[in-house]
Each structure stands twice: as structure tokens, then as C-alpha cells.
Scaffold this active site. Structure first.
Site, mmCIF file in Angstrom:
data_model
loop_
_atom_site.group_PDB
_atom_site.id
_atom_site.type_symbol
_atom_site.label_atom_id
_atom_site.label_comp_id
_atom_site.label_asym_id
_atom_site.label_seq_id
_atom_site.Cartn_x
_atom_site.Cartn_y
_atom_site.Cartn_z
ATOM 1 N N HIS A 1 0.817 -1.224 0.000
ATOM 2 C CA HIS A 1 0.000 0.000 0.000
ATOM 3 C C HIS A 1 0.844 1.264 0.000
ATOM 4 C CE1 HIS A 1 -3.958 1.543 -0.120
ATOM 5 N NE2 HIS A 1 -4.532 0.628 0.644
ATOM 6 N N ARG A 2 2.137 1.143 0.263
ATOM 7 C CA ARG A 2 3.006 2.309 0.165
ATOM 8 C C ARG A 2 3.328 2.632 -1.296
ATOM 9 N NH1 ARG A 2 7.872 0.041 3.654
ATOM 10 N NH2 ARG A 2 7.446 -1.636 2.141
#
Length: 458
Positions: free
Chosen positions: A431-432
Site C-alpha cells: 500500500h506504500r
């Protein structure tokens, strides 16, 4: 004279295990010829000599782990004695260090072999075989597989070699059941079982003690549970270098990368029909479902480059080329060889290269450049009947695709119920690096490509 040292095969390699010598003292060796097999934290690879000459001495015995840069053999190149020239290989930049106490010189051929210890099998073998009938004593040793002058080149997995060494099994006498005649763990275990049943002088099971005289008072009947077979004893299995690396990297990935998962079902009827049609062409190699998925993934990644990316500190590197890694299962773990520039290769080229890389991985013939530098990974468990799963991201990559089996399922087409062939795929993403909407769009394109597979041929 020239010294052959443990090479550094990969920037993070600190040490290596000498699995097998391919040359013995007195053998001729040519520059570029394989001289030994070394196990790194990723694979078992052959190391080459950078000098032509005669093998004078082996400084490290098989099964020994030594740091990078440690001298492991001396090659007589015809120079004056004691020149101290070092054969370190182009990848080894480590300083030379003396061999550790555990790295004892290998005895010359013809020297008497040390007596085999009387102790039972190691924990690794006990875990693989369980408790053998007739007691835990190891079978009588036969000639070790390490000294084989003029013997045929063997294809055997690292685990099979370790088991053969533990039990004194000569691998030359075993017919492998793996791909291309490769010897695997089950082949060695079968040989051990045959040896225990047929070897003369094998220890017999201890005689049962004489039954005591019947007591005056009748004994209580034994509980029913006592009639069941005794449970197998626990055992502690040391982790191989590959398994240690997998454990370290997967813990790092799950702890540091915030995983999220997106799953989609893909109808594979047309893709399977295309595969059958390609089988009829004379000059086309067999095309697997995995080959179709690899090609479709490469196309979809060019349209959604944010998934073909990795995190670098506070920046995201979006890779211009798709270097597609594919997970290959080995006896003692898995490895991910890389199809480089997959986006620019045809379906046939991908199929050929994928097959060659998988065969090289299972035979232990991969070089570091074959499994480094991947930008996205495909992990397929469909051939095992797994319908759906979620994979762990292979750092530093930003995503991985998990592929399930193609199964017949009820589907609705034009308002009518029908039977279709469906495959479920799941993207695990960092998700980064990316978000759910981007992953969903990638899967939509992947689905469209596989459901209209003529795009794979363009």
C-alpha cells in the site's frame, strides 16, 4: 600455483557451502570449466576455474560452510611453487581470510577413510524418514558419493545429496525419478529402506524380554489406547540456507510492507481453446496456462506501471522494463528466476525461456543473474489443484500475482446458466507503492486479455 577461493555470487552473499567437488586432486581443469558446486542462500550453482592446470589440493571438504574469499583449492598452473596467485573469480571482492577450523583438507584418493560414527542419523534425516524398524542405528556406510573418479555427472537435489551423505548412499547407484532423471529426496529414502531390508549384518530388532510369571492376582486389561501404534518421535530439523533466507525475507516483507489483497475471477474458455490450437502447430513448443498468464501479465504491467515498481526509501522506482519473476518450487524451498524484458517477448519465446529457467532451477544450474533483478512476481499453484491463495510480496518489489487452478464452475452468460472454466487470481500489493483502484484496473486488463486471448499473439 593459483588459489581458488569461495566466490561472492550476489552482493549480499557472505558465505557459501561447498556441496560437491566436480574435480579431484590430480585431475586436469580448464579455464571456465566447472570445478565445484556451491550452495548460496538462493540456489546451488557451479563455480568455474579461472585457470588452466592440475588440481593440486582441495582445502575444504564437502558440506563445509566458509566465508566469501576463503581459499578452497589449489591449482597447479605450471608456475613456480608458492606464487600465491589467487583465483577469486570476477564476482569475489572480499579480502582473503584463512580457512576456519572446520574447513579441513580433503584426504587424497587412496587414503584410509575415517571410521563411520556409531551414532544414529542426524535430526534432518530423522525428520525426513521417521523412526526406522529395527532401531535407530544408521546402516553400514558404503563408499561416499564425493570421491567418484570417471563417474557420470549426477543431477540431484541438494536435499537428496545431504541425505545420501548422512546414510552413506552412493548416488551413482540410484535412478532418479525427478525431471530429466534428477535424484530427489524420495529416491534416496527408497534406497535407504532397501539397504536396511537387504544389507547383510544389519542390526536386528532387540529380542523381546521373557514374559514374567503370571501374578497371583489377574492383571487389569490394558486400555484400548495402548493397542494403537506408538506416536512418531519429535525431531528438530536445522533450516537450510535457502529456508533461512526465505524466512528472513518473508518476515521482513510482512512486517514492513502493508499488504492488501484484490481477487478477480477470469473465464478461461477461450484461452484454453487457443492453447489447444497452438498444440497443433508443428514448430510451437507446448504452451502452458502459466505461459499464457506470464504473457498477459507482462502486457497488463506495461499499461499499469505503478504495479511494476519498488520502494526506495522515500521514493518509488517505476521500472521501465518488465523483468518478470516466476516462482519455482524446489525440494527445500522456492526460487524466482527472472524472464528479462518479458514485455518485449512473444508468447513462444516466453514459453521456451520459462521452461529452460524452471529446469535449470530444479537442476541447481541457475546463476545469480538468472534470479536477480525481478520487478514483479507470478506465483502459480494451479497445477497443485489450489483454487485461490494470497502470496507474500517478494521485496523490494511492490506486488505479486497469485494464480489458482482452472476449474469448471457454473457461470451466467446472457442470462443463461452454463458451465465455464474459471481461474481466480489475487494480487498482493504494497500500500506504500500502489492503491486498490490501481490494482483493480490492472486486474481488469489482465482479465480482458485472457478472455480475448488473440491479444497474446499480437
Amino acid at each position: 600455483m593459483a588459489k581458488l577461493t569461495m566466490p561472492q555470487m550476489g552482493f549480499d552473499m557472505q558465505e557459501g557451502t561447498l556441496v560437491r567437488w566436480l574435480k579431484q586432486p590430480g585431475d586436469q581443469v580448464q579455464r571456465g570449466e566447472a570445478i565445484a558446486e556451491v550452495e548460496t542462500d538462493k540456489a546451488v550453482v557451479e563455480i568455474e576455474s579461472f585457470h588452466t592446470g592440475v588440481v593440486k589440493e582441495l582445502l575444504v571438504s564437502e558440506g563445509t560452510t566458509v566465508p566469501v574469499g576463503t581459499p578452497i583449492a589449489i591449482i597447479d598452473t605450471g608456475d613456480e611453487e608458492g606464487t600465491g596467485e589467487t583465483d577469486a573469480g570476477p564476482a569475489s571482492q572480499a579480502a582473503q581470510s584463512p580457512a576456519p577450523p572446520s574447513a579441513q583438507p580433503v584426504p587424497a584418493p587412496g587414503a584410509p577413510e575415517p571410521a563411520a560414527p556409531a551414532a544414529g542419523p542426524s535430526a534432518a534425516v530423522a525428520a525426513a524418514t521417521g523412526t526406522w524398524p529395527g532401531g535407530p542405528t544408521a546402516p553400514a556406510a558404503v563408499a561416499p558419493p564425493s570421491v567418484q573418479h570417471g563417474a557420470r555427472r549426477l543431477k540431484a537435489s541438494p536435499l537428496a545429496r545431504r541425505l545420501a551423505s548422512e546414510y552413506g548412499i552412493n548416488l551413482q547407484e540410484i535412478t532418479g525419478s525427478g525431471p530429466g532423471g534428477r535424484i530427489v529426496k524420495q529416491d534416496v529414502l527408497a534406497a535407504v529402506a532397501a539397504l536396511r531390508g537387504a544389507a547383510p549384518g544389519a542390526p536386528a530388532a532387540p529380542a523381546a524380554p521373557a514374559a514374567p510369571a503370571a501374578p497371583a492376582v489377574p492383571a487389569a486389561p490394558a486400555p484400548a489406547a495402548a493397542a494403537t501404534a506408538a506416536p512418531r518421535a519429535d525431531s528438530v530439523v536445522p533450516m537450510s540456507r535457502m529456508r533461512q533466507t526465505i524466512a528472513r525475507r518473508m518476515v521482513e516483507s510482512k512486517q514492513q510492507a502493508p499488504h492488501f489483497y484484490v481477487t478477480m475471477a477470469i473465464e478461461m474458455d477461450r484461452a484454453m481453446e487457443l492453447r489447444e490450437q497452438l498444440k497443433q502447430l508443428p514448430d510451437v513448443p507446448p504452451i502452458s496456462v502459466n505461459d499464457l498468464v506470464l504473457k498477459a501479465t507482462a502486457i497488463a504491467l506495461t499499461r499499469h506501471p505503478r504495479l511494476n515498481a519498488s520502494l526506495e526509501g522515500d521514493a518509488i522506482r517505476v521500472h521501465g522494463a518488465v523483468h518478470l519473476a516466476m516462482a519455482v518450487a524446489l525440494d527445500d524451498g522456492l526460487i524466482t528466476p527472472v524472464i528479462r524484458d518479458c514485455h518485449a517477448k512473444s508468447l513462444v519465446e516466453i514459453a521456451r525461456e520459462a521452461r529452460e529457467l524452471a529446469e535449470a532451477a530444479r537442476a541447481g544450474r541457475l546463476k545469480p543473474e538468472h534470479y536477480q533483478g525481478g520487478t514483479f512476481t507470478v506465483s502459480n499453484l494451479g497445477m497443485f489443484g489450489v483454487e485461490e491463495f494470497a502470496a507474500i510480496i517478494n521485496p523490494p518489489q511492490g506486488a505479486i500475482l497469485a494464480v489458482g487452478a482452472v476449474t469448471e464452475q457454473p457461470v451466467v452468460r446472457n442470462g443463461q446458466l452454463a458451465i465455464g472454466r474459471v481461474m481466480r487470481v489475487t494480487v498482493s500489493a504494497d500500500h506504500r507503492v500502489t492503491d486498490g483502484a490501481q490494482v483493480a484496473l490492472f486486474l481488469q486488463d489482465l482479465k480482458a486479455i485472457l478472455e480475448n486471448p488473440l491479444r497474446l499473439l499480437i
